[in-house]
Design an enzyme around this catalytic site. Sequence first.
Site, mmCIF file in Angstrom:
data_model
loop_
_atom_site.group_PDB
_atom_site.id
_atom_site.type_symbol
_atom_site.label_atom_id
_atom_site.label_comp_id
_atom_site.label_asym_id
_atom_site.label_seq_id
_atom_site.Cartn_x
_atom_site.Cartn_y
_atom_site.Cartn_z
ATOM 1 N N HIS A 1 93.190 117.666 19.438
ATOM 2 C CA HIS A 1 93.059 117.661 20.911
ATOM 3 C C HIS A 1 94.169 116.792 21.534
ATOM 4 O O HIS A 1 94.026 115.580 21.672
ATOM 5 C CB HIS A 1 91.676 117.105 21.274
ATOM 6 C CG HIS A 1 91.294 117.323 22.691
ATOM 7 N ND1 HIS A 1 90.008 117.175 23.150
ATOM 8 C CD2 HIS A 1 92.012 117.692 23.770
ATOM 9 C CE1 HIS A 1 89.963 117.427 24.440
ATOM 10 N NE2 HIS A 1 91.178 117.735 24.840
ATOM 11 N N ASN B 1 95.679 115.475 34.085
ATOM 12 C CA ASN B 1 96.354 116.169 32.979
ATOM 13 C C ASN B 1 96.198 117.699 33.055
ATOM 14 O O ASN B 1 96.430 118.384 32.062
ATOM 15 C CB ASN B 1 95.903 115.616 31.621
ATOM 16 C CG ASN B 1 94.392 115.655 31.446
ATOM 17 O OD1 ASN B 1 93.698 116.283 32.218
ATOM 18 N ND2 ASN B 1 93.891 114.991 30.420
ATOM 19 N N GLN C 1 84.406 116.218 17.795
ATOM 20 C CA GLN C 1 85.732 115.625 17.610
ATOM 21 C C GLN C 1 85.591 114.178 17.171
ATOM 22 O O GLN C 1 84.824 113.461 17.817
ATOM 23 C CB GLN C 1 86.545 115.729 18.897
ATOM 24 C CG GLN C 1 86.936 117.160 19.182
ATOM 25 C CD GLN C 1 87.844 117.336 20.387
ATOM 26 O OE1 GLN C 1 88.211 118.433 20.725
ATOM 27 N NE2 GLN C 1 88.203 116.267 21.059
ATOM 28 N N ARG D 1 87.008 123.563 25.952
ATOM 29 C CA ARG D 1 86.147 122.800 25.055
ATOM 30 C C ARG D 1 85.730 123.680 23.887
ATOM 31 O O ARG D 1 85.430 124.875 24.063
ATOM 32 C CB ARG D 1 84.892 122.284 25.774
ATOM 33 C CG ARG D 1 85.116 121.086 26.681
ATOM 34 C CD ARG D 1 85.625 119.848 25.950
ATOM 35 N NE ARG D 1 85.872 118.726 26.841
ATOM 36 C CZ ARG D 1 87.074 118.374 27.297
ATOM 37 N NH1 ARG D 1 88.158 119.055 26.946
ATOM 38 N NH2 ARG D 1 87.205 117.320 28.081
HETATM 39 P P1 NDP Z 1 88.681 122.293 37.600
HETATM 40 O O1 NDP Z 1 87.408 121.622 37.997
HETATM 41 O O2 NDP Z 1 89.810 122.297 38.551
HETATM 42 O O3 NDP Z 1 88.396 123.810 37.227
HETATM 43 C C1 NDP Z 1 87.287 124.223 36.574
HETATM 44 C C2 NDP Z 1 87.003 125.641 37.007
HETATM 45 O O4 NDP Z 1 86.017 126.180 36.139
HETATM 46 C C3 NDP Z 1 86.477 125.749 38.424
HETATM 47 O O5 NDP Z 1 87.272 126.675 39.122
HETATM 48 C C4 NDP Z 1 85.078 126.269 38.199
HETATM 49 O O6 NDP Z 1 84.707 127.226 39.106
HETATM 50 C C5 NDP Z 1 85.209 127.023 36.906
HETATM 51 N N1 NDP Z 1 83.920 127.279 36.297
HETATM 52 C C6 NDP Z 1 82.878 126.443 36.120
HETATM 53 N N2 NDP Z 1 81.876 127.096 35.516
HETATM 54 C C7 NDP Z 1 82.288 128.353 35.325
HETATM 55 C C8 NDP Z 1 81.677 129.489 34.742
HETATM 56 N N3 NDP Z 1 80.425 129.448 34.298
HETATM 57 N N4 NDP Z 1 82.399 130.608 34.689
HETATM 58 C C9 NDP Z 1 83.671 130.665 35.174
HETATM 59 N N5 NDP Z 1 84.282 129.616 35.756
HETATM 60 C C10 NDP Z 1 83.598 128.475 35.811
HETATM 61 O O7 NDP Z 1 89.096 121.610 36.235
HETATM 62 P P2 NDP Z 1 90.460 121.725 35.408
HETATM 63 O O8 NDP Z 1 91.013 123.077 35.606
HETATM 64 O O9 NDP Z 1 91.318 120.554 35.691
HETATM 65 O O10 NDP Z 1 89.883 121.545 33.925
HETATM 66 C C11 NDP Z 1 89.003 122.509 33.383
HETATM 67 C C12 NDP Z 1 88.477 122.039 32.042
HETATM 68 O O11 NDP Z 1 89.537 121.989 31.107
HETATM 69 C C13 NDP Z 1 87.900 120.620 32.020
HETATM 70 O O12 NDP Z 1 86.573 120.583 32.477
HETATM 71 C C14 NDP Z 1 88.022 120.252 30.567
HETATM 72 O O13 NDP Z 1 86.890 120.705 29.854
HETATM 73 C C15 NDP Z 1 89.238 121.032 30.110
HETATM 74 N N6 NDP Z 1 90.385 120.140 29.930
HETATM 75 C C16 NDP Z 1 90.966 120.060 28.691
HETATM 76 C C17 NDP Z 1 91.994 119.179 28.452
HETATM 77 C C18 NDP Z 1 92.676 119.113 27.125
HETATM 78 O O14 NDP Z 1 93.358 118.132 26.832
HETATM 79 N N7 NDP Z 1 92.560 120.132 26.290
HETATM 80 C C19 NDP Z 1 92.475 118.249 29.501
HETATM 81 C C20 NDP Z 1 91.890 118.516 30.803
HETATM 82 C C21 NDP Z 1 90.848 119.388 30.980
HETATM 83 P P3 NDP Z 1 84.022 126.952 40.499
HETATM 84 O O15 NDP Z 1 84.043 125.485 40.700
HETATM 85 O O16 NDP Z 1 84.912 127.739 41.380
HETATM 86 O O17 NDP Z 1 82.678 127.491 40.396
#
Ligand code: NDP
Length: 406
Positions: A333, A147, A314, A285
């Site tokens: 959400h 998603n 939630q 989140r």
């Molecule tokens: P990804 O795993 O593709 O991306 C997450 C990114 O966050 C990675 O690039 C990671 O960086 C980065 N990251 C982690 N920690 C940090 C930090 N401390 N500072 C900056 N960047 C950081 O996941 P998605 O993009 O698919 O999803 C991200 C989040 O979105 C999910 O974990 C979830 O919480 C939320 N989400 C919400 C939804 C909704 O319905 N509202 C649905 C789907 C997701 P790196 O790995 O490069 O270190």
Amino acid sequence: MAKILCVLYDDPADGYPSSYPRDDLPRIERYPDGQTLPTPSAIDFKPGQLLGSVTGELGLRRFLESAGHQFVVTSDKDGPNSVFERELVDADVVISQPFWPAYLTAGRIAKAKNLKLAITAGIGSDHVDLQAATARGITVAEVTFSNSISVSEHVVMMILSLVRNYLPSWEVVKAGGWDIADCVERSYDVEGMHVGTVAAGRIGTAVLRRLKPFDVHLHYYDRHRLPLEVERELGVTWHDSVEDMIAVCDAVTINAPLHAETENLFDEKMIGKMKRGAYLVNTARGKIVNRDAVVAALESGQLAGYAGDVWFPQPAPRDHPWRTMPHHGMTPHISGTSLSAQARYAAGTREILECFLDGRAIRDEYLIVEGGRLAGAGAHSYSEGDTTHGSEEAARFSAREAVPAK
Ligand code: NDP
């Protein structure tokens, strides 16, 4: 035979739908990075059906019961007397969606003696105490990418909606008015603005791609830098800290997972470092931002608008201040649970279950915790710790008091 306990949100107030506005879903061959869509052996649902609510059952009942497994579905997830807590004691697998999270705290994990696998039907496994799951050797898996694009569309919608003052203008029309000055005294163009994302993972990068045609200046902060050719293609500027990026941005979107490093990242101090009148959109989140700091910043004018779909806990209590704060565009959400997204993550959940039940390896990209450590996507994007504390407050929400959407 296994017991699978599945927590889903309630059906619509007027019952499970018998028809839908559209007859089919567009066919998507692959995710943008080439990752294949879920590959279960079969599916027992029609893509486009409501699968995330209790009657939809993620389309899993026939598959599980025909193989002799026990399948329990409930929406009653909060408090010590909930169906979830009662059924958890002998469950082998728990399935939960982040939209209606079954918080798997250390206390609950300790009671769940048989638990081996916690599946997030969607993305984001912060509702599981990952530290406790790691210590117990429980596998945590999610349907990576299922998603991400859905959320990126929601982010773009919310940035446009805040900047252009869409929702208050819609309210004027509904009230029978034509108060143009009232609508436009807070309305701007996005063109030329500086827009930044905290994290450029699957969602963050998709947001950048979608915003590029709006002729904005793009920025990002992430622990790992994007390939240079992607930076050049998108014309995006990398910053080496969140603070450095937000100081120059008119709109900021948060797209990082919730873990120890990101919890409460946008507190009063951080929001105070943003440009006055900036917009903040958080679909990642709720706990990544400080609840009361957001309210105060909207009231003082430090933030011109806040939108998103993620809260903590939630469901959010009826008196959660984000429901009534000024200049917000919050939804429940929902961004990652469009009917389109549900078809993908229901199929992905079945793929993970098939692997688990057949004793086959779960795809590495779906793994968050395995074998007593962060693994797969989890090893890349999470850090150790627990973000479930405070989740017991979810029991305060009463569905009976809630205002139906229609
Ligand atoms: P990804 O795993 O593709 O991306 C997450 C990114 O966050 C990675 O690039 C990671 O960086 C980065 N990251 C982690 N920690 C940090 C930090 N401390 N500072 C900056 N960047 C950081 O996941 P998605 O993009 O698919 O999803 C991200 C989040 O979105 C999910 O974990 C979830 O919480 C939320 N989400 C919400 C939804 C909704 O319905 N509202 C649905 C789907 C997701 P790196 O790995 O490069 O270190």
